[in-house]
Design an enzyme around this catalytic site. Structure first.
Site, mmCIF file in Angstrom:
data_model
loop_
_atom_site.group_PDB
_atom_site.id
_atom_site.type_symbol
_atom_site.label_atom_id
_atom_site.label_comp_id
_atom_site.label_asym_id
_atom_site.label_seq_id
_atom_site.Cartn_x
_atom_site.Cartn_y
_atom_site.Cartn_z
ATOM 1 N N LYS A 224 1.024 -17.341 -14.457
ATOM 2 C CA LYS A 224 0.392 -16.109 -14.946
ATOM 3 C C LYS A 224 -0.371 -16.423 -16.239
ATOM 4 O O LYS A 224 0.207 -16.968 -17.186
ATOM 5 C CB LYS A 224 1.470 -15.051 -15.207
ATOM 6 C CG LYS A 224 0.907 -13.715 -15.672
ATOM 7 C CD LYS A 224 2.000 -12.655 -15.651
ATOM 8 C CE LYS A 224 1.517 -11.320 -16.203
ATOM 9 N NZ LYS A 224 2.573 -10.304 -16.172
ATOM 10 N N ASP B 279 6.419 -8.089 -12.832
ATOM 11 C CA ASP B 279 5.339 -7.737 -13.766
ATOM 12 C C ASP B 279 5.859 -7.077 -15.045
ATOM 13 O O ASP B 279 5.683 -5.872 -15.273
ATOM 14 C CB ASP B 279 4.284 -6.840 -13.096
ATOM 15 C CG ASP B 279 3.287 -7.674 -12.315
ATOM 16 O OD1 ASP B 279 3.527 -8.886 -12.164
ATOM 17 O OD2 ASP B 279 2.272 -7.125 -11.865
ATOM 18 N N ARG C 251 -5.018 -12.650 -12.859
ATOM 19 C CA ARG C 251 -4.710 -13.750 -13.787
ATOM 20 C C ARG C 251 -3.474 -14.537 -13.362
ATOM 21 O O ARG C 251 -2.892 -15.252 -14.159
ATOM 22 C CB ARG C 251 -4.527 -13.212 -15.190
ATOM 23 C CG ARG C 251 -3.510 -12.082 -15.306
ATOM 24 C CD ARG C 251 -3.307 -11.747 -16.736
ATOM 25 N NE ARG C 251 -2.491 -10.557 -16.880
ATOM 26 C CZ ARG C 251 -1.989 -10.161 -18.023
ATOM 27 N NH1 ARG C 251 -2.216 -10.857 -19.111
ATOM 28 N NH2 ARG C 251 -1.266 -9.071 -18.100
ATOM 29 N N ASP D 88 1.112 -1.412 -7.433
ATOM 30 C CA ASP D 88 0.816 -2.859 -7.374
ATOM 31 C C ASP D 88 1.837 -3.660 -8.184
ATOM 32 O O ASP D 88 1.813 -4.887 -8.151
ATOM 33 C CB ASP D 88 -0.602 -3.148 -7.876
ATOM 34 C CG ASP D 88 -0.839 -2.653 -9.294
ATOM 35 O OD1 ASP D 88 -0.655 -1.450 -9.523
ATOM 36 O OD2 ASP D 88 -1.183 -3.461 -10.169
ATOM 37 N N GLY E 16 -8.561 -13.364 -17.404
ATOM 38 C CA GLY E 16 -7.655 -14.233 -16.639
ATOM 39 C C GLY E 16 -6.534 -14.831 -17.476
ATOM 40 O O GLY E 16 -5.742 -15.633 -16.986
ATOM 41 N N ARG F 17 3.681 -7.608 -2.793
ATOM 42 C CA ARG F 17 3.873 -6.296 -3.417
ATOM 43 C C ARG F 17 3.549 -5.177 -2.436
ATOM 44 O O ARG F 17 2.886 -5.419 -1.420
ATOM 45 C CB ARG F 17 2.893 -6.156 -4.598
ATOM 46 C CG ARG F 17 3.057 -7.188 -5.664
ATOM 47 C CD ARG F 17 1.702 -7.501 -6.313
ATOM 48 N NE ARG F 17 1.839 -8.677 -7.177
ATOM 49 C CZ ARG F 17 2.085 -8.615 -8.485
ATOM 50 N NH1 ARG F 17 2.159 -7.452 -9.072
ATOM 51 N NH2 ARG F 17 2.236 -9.705 -9.185
HETATM 52 P P1 AMP Z 1 -0.980 -5.075 -14.814
HETATM 53 O O1 AMP Z 1 -1.139 -3.744 -15.471
HETATM 54 O O2 AMP Z 1 -0.667 -6.204 -15.763
HETATM 55 O O3 AMP Z 1 -0.048 -5.033 -13.672
HETATM 56 O O4 AMP Z 1 -2.427 -5.475 -14.230
HETATM 57 C C1 AMP Z 1 -3.170 -4.641 -13.399
HETATM 58 C C2 AMP Z 1 -4.290 -5.427 -12.779
HETATM 59 O O5 AMP Z 1 -5.153 -5.953 -13.791
HETATM 60 C C3 AMP Z 1 -3.849 -6.622 -11.940
HETATM 61 O O6 AMP Z 1 -4.759 -6.748 -10.882
HETATM 62 C C4 AMP Z 1 -3.974 -7.772 -12.920
HETATM 63 O O7 AMP Z 1 -4.161 -9.004 -12.264
HETATM 64 C C5 AMP Z 1 -5.222 -7.376 -13.683
HETATM 65 N N1 AMP Z 1 -5.256 -7.952 -15.034
HETATM 66 C C6 AMP Z 1 -4.479 -7.618 -16.100
HETATM 67 N N2 AMP Z 1 -4.810 -8.361 -17.162
HETATM 68 C C7 AMP Z 1 -5.818 -9.186 -16.782
HETATM 69 C C8 AMP Z 1 -6.587 -10.193 -17.430
HETATM 70 N N3 AMP Z 1 -6.390 -10.507 -18.713
HETATM 71 N N4 AMP Z 1 -7.529 -10.818 -16.710
HETATM 72 C C9 AMP Z 1 -7.747 -10.520 -15.439
HETATM 73 N N5 AMP Z 1 -7.069 -9.584 -14.756
HETATM 74 C C10 AMP Z 1 -6.108 -8.918 -15.422
HETATM 75 MG MG MG Z 2 0.605 -6.079 -12.332
#
Ligand code: AMP
Ligand code: MG
Length: 488
Positions: A105, A254, A90, A244, A118, A175
Protein backbone atom coordinates in the site's frame (compact mmCIF):
# COMPACT_ATOMS: atom_id res chain seq x y z
CA UNK A 1 -4.95 -17.90 -5.27
CA UNK A 2 -4.70 -14.29 -6.31
CA UNK A 3 -7.53 -12.47 -7.96
CA UNK A 4 -6.06 -12.43 -11.45
CA UNK A 5 -8.88 -11.88 -13.89
CA UNK A 6 -7.86 -10.37 -17.19
CA UNK A 7 -9.36 -7.43 -18.99
CA UNK A 8 -9.36 -3.68 -18.76
CA UNK A 9 -12.09 -3.49 -16.14
CA UNK A 10 -10.76 -6.28 -13.99
CA UNK A 11 -7.14 -5.71 -13.15
CA UNK A 12 -4.04 -4.24 -14.62
CA UNK A 13 -0.47 -5.46 -14.50
CA UNK A 14 1.08 -2.63 -12.48
CA UNK A 15 4.67 -2.30 -11.39
CA UNK A 16 5.38 -0.52 -8.10
CA UNK A 17 7.20 2.81 -8.47
CA UNK A 18 10.52 2.67 -6.59
CA UNK A 19 11.16 4.95 -3.60
CA UNK A 20 14.61 6.46 -2.94
CA UNK A 21 16.80 5.02 -0.15
CA UNK A 22 14.27 2.76 1.60
CA UNK A 23 14.73 1.91 5.29
CA UNK A 24 12.91 -0.26 7.81
CA UNK A 25 10.36 1.54 9.94
CA UNK A 26 8.50 -1.50 11.25
CA UNK A 27 8.53 -5.24 10.73
CA UNK A 28 6.26 -7.91 12.19
CA UNK A 29 8.05 -11.19 12.95
CA UNK A 30 4.64 -12.71 13.65
CA UNK A 31 3.37 -11.89 10.13
CA UNK A 32 6.69 -13.04 8.70
CA UNK A 33 6.10 -16.41 10.36
CA UNK A 34 2.79 -16.65 8.53
CA UNK A 35 4.61 -16.62 5.18
CA UNK A 36 7.80 -18.42 6.25
CA UNK A 37 10.30 -15.58 5.90
CA UNK A 38 13.60 -16.49 7.59
CA UNK A 39 14.70 -13.88 10.13
CA UNK A 40 18.12 -12.82 11.43
CA UNK A 41 19.07 -12.03 15.04
CA UNK A 42 17.54 -8.53 14.74
CA UNK A 43 14.20 -10.10 13.79
CA UNK A 44 14.44 -8.74 10.24
CA UNK A 45 14.54 -10.85 7.07
CA UNK A 46 17.78 -12.78 6.65
CA UNK A 47 17.68 -12.10 2.92
CA UNK A 48 18.41 -8.33 2.44
CA UNK A 49 16.40 -8.38 -0.81
CA UNK A 50 13.22 -8.19 1.28
CA UNK A 51 13.79 -4.51 2.08
CA UNK A 52 13.90 -3.59 -1.61
CA UNK A 53 10.95 -5.88 -2.33
CA UNK A 54 8.73 -4.45 0.40
CA UNK A 55 9.69 -0.94 -0.70
CA UNK A 56 8.42 -1.76 -4.18
CA UNK A 57 11.91 -1.32 -5.61
CA UNK A 58 12.35 -4.86 -6.96
CA UNK A 59 10.27 -7.99 -7.38
CA UNK A 60 12.71 -10.69 -6.40
CA UNK A 61 14.00 -12.30 -3.22
CA UNK A 62 16.08 -15.48 -2.97
CA UNK A 63 12.88 -17.39 -2.24
CA UNK A 64 10.22 -15.64 -4.30
CA UNK A 65 9.68 -13.92 -7.62
CA UNK A 66 6.60 -11.77 -8.20
CA UNK A 67 6.34 -11.46 -11.93
CA UNK A 68 2.80 -10.13 -12.38
CA UNK A 69 1.89 -7.49 -9.82
CA UNK A 70 -1.62 -6.15 -10.32
CA UNK A 71 -3.97 -3.40 -9.28
CA UNK A 72 -7.65 -4.36 -9.32
CA UNK A 73 -10.76 -2.41 -10.16
CA UNK A 74 -13.59 -2.08 -7.72
CA UNK A 75 -16.48 0.32 -7.32
CA UNK A 76 -18.52 1.28 -4.33
CA UNK A 77 -20.69 3.47 -2.17
CA UNK A 78 -18.86 6.20 -0.27
CA UNK A 79 -20.72 7.88 2.60
CA UNK A 80 -23.93 6.35 1.32
CA UNK A 81 -23.59 7.59 -2.24
CA UNK A 82 -22.72 5.56 -5.33
CA UNK A 83 -19.18 6.63 -6.26
CA UNK A 84 -18.68 4.53 -9.41
CA UNK A 85 -15.29 3.08 -10.19
CA UNK A 86 -12.60 3.36 -7.52
CA UNK A 87 -10.06 0.52 -7.50
CA UNK A 88 -6.63 -0.05 -6.02
CA UNK A 89 -5.43 3.52 -6.39
CA UNK A 90 -2.33 2.99 -4.31
CA UNK A 91 -2.25 -0.70 -3.49
CA UNK A 92 -0.42 -3.20 -5.66
CA UNK A 93 -0.91 -6.92 -5.25
CA UNK A 94 2.46 -8.59 -5.71
CA UNK A 95 1.18 -12.17 -5.65
CA UNK A 96 0.73 -15.14 -3.35
CA UNK A 97 3.00 -16.57 -0.71
CA UNK A 98 2.10 -19.46 1.57
CA UNK A 99 -1.62 -19.02 1.06
CA UNK A 100 -1.53 -15.26 1.62
CA UNK A 101 -1.74 -12.43 -0.87
CA UNK A 102 1.01 -9.86 -0.45
CA UNK A 103 -0.03 -6.29 -1.19
CA UNK A 104 1.99 -3.07 -1.03
CA UNK A 105 0.00 0.00 0.00
CA UNK A 106 1.49 3.31 -1.11
CA UNK A 107 3.66 1.75 -3.83
CA UNK A 108 2.91 4.37 -6.47
CA UNK A 109 0.32 5.23 -9.08
CA UNK A 110 -1.87 2.60 -10.69
CA UNK A 111 -4.46 2.57 -13.45
CA UNK A 112 -7.01 3.44 -10.74
CA UNK A 113 -5.23 6.30 -8.98
CA UNK A 114 -7.54 8.95 -10.45
CA UNK A 115 -6.29 12.28 -8.99
CA UNK A 116 -4.23 10.59 -6.24
CA UNK A 117 -0.46 10.27 -6.07
CA UNK A 118 -0.48 6.54 -5.30
CA UNK A 119 1.42 7.15 -2.08
CA UNK A 120 0.79 6.77 1.64
CA UNK A 121 2.51 8.82 4.34
CA UNK A 122 4.60 7.54 7.24
CA UNK A 123 1.97 8.54 9.82
CA UNK A 124 -0.91 6.56 8.28
CA UNK A 125 1.30 3.59 7.42
CA UNK A 126 2.41 3.26 11.06
CA UNK A 127 -1.22 3.46 12.18
CA UNK A 128 -2.23 0.72 9.72
CA UNK A 129 0.71 -1.45 10.74
CA UNK A 130 0.10 -1.14 14.47
CA UNK A 131 -3.65 -1.56 14.31
CA UNK A 132 -3.57 -4.59 12.00
CA UNK A 133 -1.28 -6.36 14.41
CA UNK A 134 -3.22 -5.12 17.46
CA UNK A 135 -6.50 -6.43 16.03
CA UNK A 136 -4.87 -9.77 15.40
CA UNK A 137 -3.71 -9.76 19.03
CA UNK A 138 -7.32 -9.14 20.08
CA UNK A 139 -8.42 -12.15 18.04
CA UNK A 140 -10.45 -10.05 15.61
CA UNK A 141 -10.32 -11.00 11.91
CA UNK A 142 -8.09 -8.55 10.04
CA UNK A 143 -5.68 -8.12 7.20
CA UNK A 144 -2.18 -8.45 8.64
CA UNK A 145 0.73 -6.06 8.34
CA UNK A 146 4.17 -7.35 7.47
CA UNK A 147 6.20 -4.16 7.34
CA UNK A 148 6.48 -0.44 6.91
CA UNK A 149 9.33 0.78 4.75
CA UNK A 150 10.11 4.50 4.80
CA UNK A 151 11.78 6.92 2.43
CA UNK A 152 12.64 10.60 2.42
CA UNK A 153 10.41 10.99 -0.65
CA UNK A 154 8.22 14.04 0.05
CA UNK A 155 4.45 13.58 -0.12
CA UNK A 156 2.02 16.47 0.07
CA UNK A 157 -1.04 16.15 2.31
CA UNK A 158 -2.28 19.06 4.48
CA UNK A 159 1.41 19.66 4.92
CA UNK A 160 4.54 18.11 3.47
CA UNK A 161 5.21 14.63 4.85
CA UNK A 162 7.33 11.65 3.80
CA UNK A 163 6.32 8.48 1.97
CA UNK A 164 6.09 4.97 3.35
CA UNK A 165 4.96 1.63 1.98
CA UNK A 166 2.95 -0.73 4.17
CA UNK A 167 3.03 -4.41 3.18
CA UNK A 168 -0.21 -6.22 3.99
CA UNK A 169 -1.18 -9.87 3.97
CA UNK A 170 -4.58 -11.50 3.64
CA UNK A 171 -5.92 -14.75 2.23
CA UNK A 172 -7.77 -12.44 -0.19
CA UNK A 173 -8.22 -8.72 -0.62
CA UNK A 174 -11.56 -9.10 -2.43
CA UNK A 175 -14.06 -6.49 -1.26
CA UNK A 176 -17.79 -5.93 -1.52
CA UNK A 177 -16.79 -3.25 -4.03
CA UNK A 178 -15.39 -5.86 -6.43
CA UNK A 179 -18.87 -7.40 -6.72
CA UNK A 180 -20.50 -4.00 -7.05
CA UNK A 181 -18.07 -3.21 -9.86
CA UNK A 182 -19.02 -6.06 -12.19
CA UNK A 183 -22.65 -5.92 -11.25
CA UNK A 184 -22.87 -2.20 -12.07
CA UNK A 185 -21.17 -2.86 -15.42
CA UNK A 186 -23.65 -5.71 -16.01
CA UNK A 187 -20.64 -7.89 -16.69
CA UNK A 188 -22.25 -11.11 -15.50
CA UNK A 189 -19.44 -13.29 -16.82
CA UNK A 190 -16.89 -11.54 -14.60
CA UNK A 191 -19.32 -11.34 -11.69
CA UNK A 192 -19.79 -15.09 -11.87
CA UNK A 193 -16.04 -15.71 -12.20
CA UNK A 194 -15.45 -13.63 -9.10
CA UNK A 195 -18.10 -15.47 -7.08
CA UNK A 196 -16.84 -18.86 -8.31
CA UNK A 197 -13.28 -17.95 -7.40
CA UNK A 198 -14.28 -16.84 -3.92
CA UNK A 199 -16.25 -20.05 -3.37
CA UNK A 200 -13.45 -22.27 -4.66
CA UNK A 201 -10.73 -20.61 -2.60
CA UNK A 202 -12.43 -19.41 0.56
CA UNK A 203 -15.97 -20.76 0.91
CA UNK A 204 -15.71 -24.30 -0.54
CA UNK A 205 -18.66 -25.59 1.49
CA UNK A 206 -20.97 -23.27 -0.52
CA UNK A 207 -20.26 -25.33 -3.60
CA UNK A 208 -22.47 -28.20 -2.47
CA UNK A 209 -25.34 -25.98 -1.34
CA UNK A 210 -28.53 -26.02 -3.38
CA UNK A 211 -28.00 -22.32 -4.12
CA UNK A 212 -24.21 -21.74 -4.01
CA UNK A 213 -24.42 -17.98 -4.67
CA UNK A 214 -27.12 -17.41 -2.11
CA UNK A 215 -25.07 -19.44 0.36
CA UNK A 216 -22.00 -17.36 -0.47
CA UNK A 217 -23.94 -14.18 0.21
CA UNK A 218 -25.21 -15.54 3.53
CA UNK A 219 -21.69 -16.50 4.57
CA UNK A 220 -20.13 -13.14 3.69
CA UNK A 221 -22.93 -11.34 5.49
CA UNK A 222 -22.63 -13.60 8.52
CA UNK A 223 -18.89 -13.03 8.83
CA UNK A 224 -19.30 -9.27 8.62
CA UNK A 225 -22.14 -9.31 11.18
CA UNK A 226 -19.87 -11.17 13.60
CA UNK A 227 -16.97 -8.86 12.79
CA UNK A 228 -18.86 -5.68 13.62
CA UNK A 229 -20.09 -7.21 16.90
CA UNK A 230 -16.46 -7.89 17.80
CA UNK A 231 -15.55 -4.28 17.02
CA UNK A 232 -18.32 -3.04 19.31
CA UNK A 233 -17.11 -5.28 22.12
CA UNK A 234 -13.62 -3.75 22.13
CA UNK A 235 -14.75 -0.21 21.32
CA UNK A 236 -13.21 -0.12 17.85
CA UNK A 237 -14.50 2.45 15.38
CA UNK A 238 -13.45 1.86 11.77
CA UNK A 239 -14.07 5.40 10.59
CA UNK A 240 -14.79 4.84 6.87
CA UNK A 241 -17.23 1.98 6.41
CA UNK A 242 -17.71 2.58 2.70
CA UNK A 243 -18.65 -0.54 0.74
CA UNK A 244 -15.23 -0.55 -0.94
CA UNK A 245 -13.65 -0.87 2.51
CA UNK A 246 -15.55 -4.04 3.42
CA UNK A 247 -13.86 -7.40 2.95
CA UNK A 248 -15.54 -10.35 1.26
CA UNK A 249 -13.84 -12.52 3.90
CA UNK A 250 -15.16 -10.54 6.87
CA UNK A 251 -11.75 -9.09 7.73
CA UNK A 252 -11.11 -5.65 9.15
CA UNK A 253 -9.55 -3.88 6.18
CA UNK A 254 -8.31 -0.41 5.17
CA UNK A 255 -7.21 1.21 8.39
CA UNK A 256 -7.56 4.96 8.03
CA UNK A 257 -9.04 7.34 10.58
CA UNK A 258 -9.98 4.47 12.94
CA UNK A 259 -10.02 4.87 16.70
CA UNK A 260 -10.57 2.88 19.88
CA UNK A 261 -12.93 4.47 22.37
CA UNK A 262 -11.17 5.91 25.36
CA UNK A 263 -14.15 7.08 27.44
CA UNK A 264 -17.40 5.49 26.36
CA UNK A 265 -19.47 7.70 24.13
CA UNK A 266 -22.12 5.79 22.24
CA UNK A 267 -22.14 8.24 19.30
CA UNK A 268 -18.38 8.77 19.16
CA UNK A 269 -17.13 9.80 15.70
CA UNK A 270 -13.48 8.89 15.18
CA UNK A 271 -13.14 10.31 11.66
CA UNK A 272 -12.77 14.07 11.71
CA UNK A 273 -14.04 14.23 8.08
CA UNK A 274 -17.29 12.39 8.98
CA UNK A 275 -19.31 15.50 9.76
CA UNK A 276 -22.70 13.79 9.82
CA UNK A 277 -21.50 10.94 12.04
CA UNK A 278 -22.55 8.31 9.52
CA UNK A 279 -19.80 6.02 10.83
CA UNK A 280 -20.17 6.81 14.54
CA UNK A 281 -19.63 3.92 16.99
CA UNK A 282 -23.33 3.14 17.51
CA UNK A 283 -24.08 3.25 13.78
CA UNK A 284 -21.48 0.68 12.71
CA UNK A 285 -23.79 -2.37 12.90
CA UNK A 286 -26.53 -0.66 10.92
CA UNK A 287 -24.02 0.61 8.35
CA UNK A 288 -22.49 -2.83 7.93
CA UNK A 289 -26.01 -4.16 7.32
CA UNK A 290 -26.51 -1.42 4.74
CA UNK A 291 -23.28 -2.51 3.03
CA UNK A 292 -24.59 -6.06 2.95
CA UNK A 293 -27.68 -4.72 1.20
CA UNK A 294 -25.33 -3.27 -1.44
CA UNK A 295 -23.78 -6.71 -1.75
CA UNK A 296 -27.22 -8.30 -2.06
CA UNK A 297 -28.06 -5.95 -4.96
CA UNK A 298 -24.78 -6.86 -6.61
CA UNK A 299 -25.60 -10.57 -6.20
CA UNK A 300 -29.03 -10.28 -7.84
CA UNK A 301 -27.83 -11.12 -11.38
CA UNK A 302 -26.16 -14.28 -10.02
CA UNK A 303 -29.41 -15.58 -8.61
CA UNK A 304 -31.25 -14.54 -11.74
CA UNK A 305 -29.12 -17.00 -13.70
CA UNK A 306 -31.50 -19.67 -12.33
CA UNK A 307 -34.51 -17.84 -10.92
CA UNK A 308 -36.99 -15.11 -11.77
CA UNK A 309 -36.23 -11.55 -10.68
CA UNK A 310 -38.95 -11.74 -8.06
CA UNK A 311 -37.77 -15.00 -6.55
CA UNK A 312 -34.15 -13.85 -6.58
CA UNK A 313 -35.08 -10.67 -4.75
CA UNK A 314 -37.07 -12.58 -2.17
CA UNK A 315 -34.25 -15.02 -1.51
CA UNK A 316 -31.69 -12.26 -1.06
CA UNK A 317 -34.02 -10.14 1.05
CA UNK A 318 -34.63 -13.09 3.38
CA UNK A 319 -30.90 -13.78 3.59
CA UNK A 320 -30.24 -10.13 4.38
CA UNK A 321 -32.64 -10.35 7.31
CA UNK A 322 -30.33 -12.84 8.99
CA UNK A 323 -27.76 -10.09 9.55
CA UNK A 324 -29.39 -8.37 12.54
CA UNK A 325 -30.08 -11.74 14.14
CA UNK A 326 -26.47 -12.87 13.81
CA UNK A 327 -25.20 -9.49 14.93
CA UNK A 328 -27.46 -9.33 17.99
CA UNK A 329 -26.72 -12.89 18.99
CA UNK A 330 -22.95 -12.32 18.73
CA UNK A 331 -23.11 -8.94 20.48
CA UNK A 332 -25.07 -10.43 23.38
CA UNK A 333 -22.66 -13.35 23.72
CA UNK A 334 -19.65 -11.03 23.70
CA UNK A 335 -21.06 -8.57 26.22
CA UNK A 336 -22.27 -11.36 28.51
CA UNK A 337 -18.71 -12.69 28.43
CA UNK A 338 -17.37 -9.22 29.17
CA UNK A 339 -19.50 -9.24 32.33
CA UNK A 340 -18.35 -12.75 33.19
CA UNK A 341 -21.78 -14.29 32.65
CA UNK A 342 -21.66 -17.82 31.34
CA UNK A 343 -25.30 -18.67 31.77
CA UNK A 344 -28.02 -16.82 29.87
CA UNK A 345 -30.80 -14.92 31.57
CA UNK A 346 -33.09 -12.62 29.63
CA UNK A 347 -32.58 -9.72 32.08
CA UNK A 348 -28.85 -9.73 31.24
CA UNK A 349 -29.49 -7.54 28.22
CA UNK A 350 -31.05 -4.85 30.37
CA UNK A 351 -28.12 -5.13 32.77
CA UNK A 352 -25.68 -4.59 29.88
CA UNK A 353 -27.69 -1.69 28.48
CA UNK A 354 -27.95 0.01 31.87
CA UNK A 355 -24.20 -0.25 32.26
CA UNK A 356 -23.48 1.21 28.80
CA UNK A 357 -25.83 4.11 29.53
CA UNK A 358 -24.02 4.78 32.82
CA UNK A 359 -20.59 4.57 31.14
CA UNK A 360 -21.81 7.03 28.52
CA UNK A 361 -23.35 9.46 31.00
CA UNK A 362 -20.19 9.58 33.13
CA UNK A 363 -17.70 9.29 30.25
CA UNK A 364 -15.98 6.33 31.85
CA UNK A 365 -12.99 4.74 30.12
CA UNK A 366 -14.37 1.70 28.26
CA UNK A 367 -11.34 -0.60 28.19
CA UNK A 368 -10.11 -0.10 31.75
CA UNK A 369 -13.63 -0.30 33.21
CA UNK A 370 -14.21 -3.82 31.90
CA UNK A 371 -10.68 -4.89 32.77
CA UNK A 372 -11.06 -3.72 36.35
CA UNK A 373 -14.54 -5.23 36.57
CA UNK A 374 -12.80 -8.57 36.06
CA UNK A 375 -11.25 -8.23 39.54
CA UNK A 376 -14.48 -7.70 41.47
CA UNK A 377 -15.47 -10.29 44.04
CA UNK A 378 -19.13 -11.21 44.28
CA UNK A 379 -18.99 -10.85 48.09
CA UNK A 380 -17.76 -7.25 48.02
CA UNK A 381 -19.96 -4.59 49.60
CA UNK A 382 -20.95 -2.17 46.81
CA UNK A 383 -19.46 0.75 48.74
CA UNK A 384 -16.02 -0.91 48.56
CA UNK A 385 -15.99 -1.15 44.76
CA UNK A 386 -13.58 1.56 43.72
CA UNK A 387 -14.93 1.57 40.14
CA UNK A 388 -18.08 3.33 41.40
CA UNK A 389 -15.97 6.45 41.95
CA UNK A 390 -15.80 6.91 38.16
CA UNK A 391 -19.51 7.64 37.95
CA UNK A 392 -21.29 10.92 38.51
CA UNK A 393 -24.62 9.40 39.50
CA UNK A 394 -23.42 7.27 42.43
CA UNK A 395 -26.89 6.09 43.44
CA UNK A 396 -27.57 4.80 39.96
CA UNK A 397 -24.30 2.92 39.61
CA UNK A 398 -24.63 1.49 43.13
CA UNK A 399 -27.97 0.09 42.09
CA UNK A 400 -26.34 -1.40 39.03
CA UNK A 401 -23.49 -2.95 41.03
CA UNK A 402 -25.99 -4.39 43.50
CA UNK A 403 -27.88 -6.09 40.66
CA UNK A 404 -24.64 -7.18 39.01
CA UNK A 405 -23.28 -8.79 42.20
CA UNK A 406 -26.56 -10.59 42.70
CA UNK A 407 -26.45 -11.80 39.14
CA UNK A 408 -22.90 -13.16 39.35
CA UNK A 409 -23.76 -14.99 42.56
CA UNK A 410 -26.18 -17.08 40.47
CA UNK A 411 -23.29 -18.31 38.31
CA UNK A 412 -21.67 -21.61 39.23
CA UNK A 413 -18.10 -20.40 38.58
CA UNK A 414 -15.98 -19.10 41.44
CA UNK A 415 -14.74 -15.50 41.56
CA UNK A 416 -11.30 -16.67 40.48
CA UNK A 417 -12.62 -18.63 37.53
CA UNK A 418 -14.84 -15.76 36.46
CA UNK A 419 -12.01 -13.28 36.78
CA UNK A 420 -9.67 -15.30 34.60
CA UNK A 421 -12.36 -15.85 31.94
CA UNK A 422 -13.18 -12.13 31.93
CA UNK A 423 -9.53 -11.27 31.44
CA UNK A 424 -9.52 -13.39 28.30
CA UNK A 425 -12.15 -11.16 26.71
CA UNK A 426 -11.56 -7.76 28.32
CA UNK A 427 -8.23 -6.53 26.96
CA UNK A 428 -5.96 -4.50 29.16
CA UNK A 429 -4.28 -2.86 26.18
CA UNK A 430 -5.76 -1.43 22.99
CA UNK A 431 -4.16 0.86 20.42
CA UNK A 432 -5.36 4.12 21.88
CA UNK A 433 -4.85 7.12 19.60
CA UNK A 434 -2.41 8.84 21.92
CA UNK A 435 -0.20 5.74 22.02
CA UNK A 436 -0.09 5.52 18.22
CA UNK A 437 0.57 9.25 18.08
CA UNK A 438 3.59 9.00 20.35
CA UNK A 439 5.05 6.20 18.21
CA UNK A 440 4.46 8.30 15.07
CA UNK A 441 6.08 11.41 16.50
CA UNK A 442 9.14 9.42 17.56
CA UNK A 443 9.34 7.77 14.13
CA UNK A 444 9.21 11.20 12.51
CA UNK A 445 12.40 11.86 14.53
CA UNK A 446 13.91 8.61 13.18
CA UNK A 447 13.30 6.66 16.37
CA UNK A 448 11.29 3.49 15.67
CA UNK A 449 11.61 1.87 19.09
CA UNK A 450 8.12 2.87 20.23
CA UNK A 451 6.51 1.08 17.27
CA UNK A 452 8.37 -2.07 18.21
CA UNK A 453 7.35 -1.69 21.85
CA UNK A 454 3.67 -1.14 21.05
CA UNK A 455 3.66 -4.06 18.63
CA UNK A 456 5.02 -6.30 21.39
CA UNK A 457 2.60 -5.08 24.08
CA UNK A 458 -0.43 -5.28 21.77
CA UNK A 459 0.44 -8.78 20.58
CA UNK A 460 -0.80 -10.10 23.96
CA UNK A 461 -3.36 -7.51 25.04
CA UNK A 462 -5.06 -9.84 27.52
CA UNK A 463 -1.88 -10.41 29.54
CA UNK A 464 -1.31 -8.21 32.57
CA UNK A 465 2.21 -7.01 31.64
CA UNK A 466 2.61 -4.99 34.88
CA UNK A 467 5.82 -3.40 33.57
CA UNK A 468 3.70 -1.63 30.93
CA UNK A 469 0.99 -0.27 33.23
CA UNK A 470 1.20 3.20 31.64
CA UNK A 471 0.13 1.79 28.28
CA UNK A 472 -3.18 0.64 29.78
CA UNK A 473 -4.11 4.10 31.02
CA UNK A 474 -6.51 6.46 29.28
CA UNK A 475 -4.97 9.60 27.78
CA UNK A 476 -4.29 12.66 29.91
CA UNK A 477 -6.78 15.48 29.22
CA UNK A 478 -4.39 17.23 26.79
CA UNK A 479 -3.71 14.05 24.84
CA UNK A 480 -7.18 13.09 23.71
CA UNK A 481 -7.72 15.73 21.08
CA UNK A 482 -5.83 13.99 18.31
CA UNK A 483 -7.77 14.50 15.10
CA UNK A 484 -7.65 11.87 12.42
CA UNK A 485 -9.22 12.44 9.04
CA UNK A 486 -9.42 10.62 5.70
CA UNK A 487 -6.21 12.29 4.52
CA UNK A 488 -3.42 9.73 4.56
P1 AMP B 1 -9.88 4.99 1.10
O1 AMP B 1 -10.77 6.07 1.60
O2 AMP B 1 -8.47 5.06 1.63
O3 AMP B 1 -10.47 3.65 1.27
O4 AMP B 1 -9.69 5.24 -0.48
C1 AMP B 1 -10.76 5.39 -1.36
C2 AMP B 1 -10.26 5.27 -2.77
O5 AMP B 1 -9.30 6.29 -3.04
C3 AMP B 1 -9.58 3.95 -3.10
O6 AMP B 1 -9.88 3.65 -4.44
C4 AMP B 1 -8.11 4.28 -2.92
O7 AMP B 1 -7.29 3.43 -3.68
C5 AMP B 1 -8.06 5.69 -3.46
N1 AMP B 1 -6.95 6.47 -2.88
C6 AMP B 1 -6.83 6.92 -1.61
N2 AMP B 1 -5.68 7.59 -1.47
C7 AMP B 1 -5.05 7.57 -2.67
C8 AMP B 1 -3.81 8.08 -3.16
N3 AMP B 1 -2.98 8.78 -2.38
N4 AMP B 1 -3.52 7.86 -4.45
C9 AMP B 1 -4.33 7.18 -5.24
N5 AMP B 1 -5.51 6.66 -4.86
C10 AMP B 1 -5.87 6.86 -3.57
MG1 MG C 1 -10.15 1.90 0.87
Amino acid sequence: MAFTLNGIDACQITLPTPIPDPYWVAFSPSSAGLVNIDLNSSNLPEDPAWLALLAGNQLLTKQYEFSNPIATAYSGHQFGVWAGQLGDGRAILLGDIAGQELQLKGAGKTHYSRMGDGRAVLRSSIREFLCSEAMHGLGIPTTRALSVVGSRLPVLREEMETAAVCARLAPSFIRIGHFEHYSSLKNITRLKELADLLIADHYPHCQSAQEPYLELFRNISERNAKLVAQWQAVGFCHGVLNSDNISALGLTIDYGPFGFLDYFQIDHICNHSDHGGRYAYHRQPQIMHWNMACLASAFLPLLELKHSENDSQTMLRNALQEFPLTYTDTWQKLFRAKLGLQTMVEEDILLIERLLQALHDSKVDFTSFFRELSDISSQMPVKDISLRNNFIDRAMIDEWFKDYLERIKTETSSDIERSSLMKLVNPKFVLRNHLAQKAIEMAQQDNYSEIQKLMTILATPFNDQPQHEDYAKPPHPGENHIEVSCSS
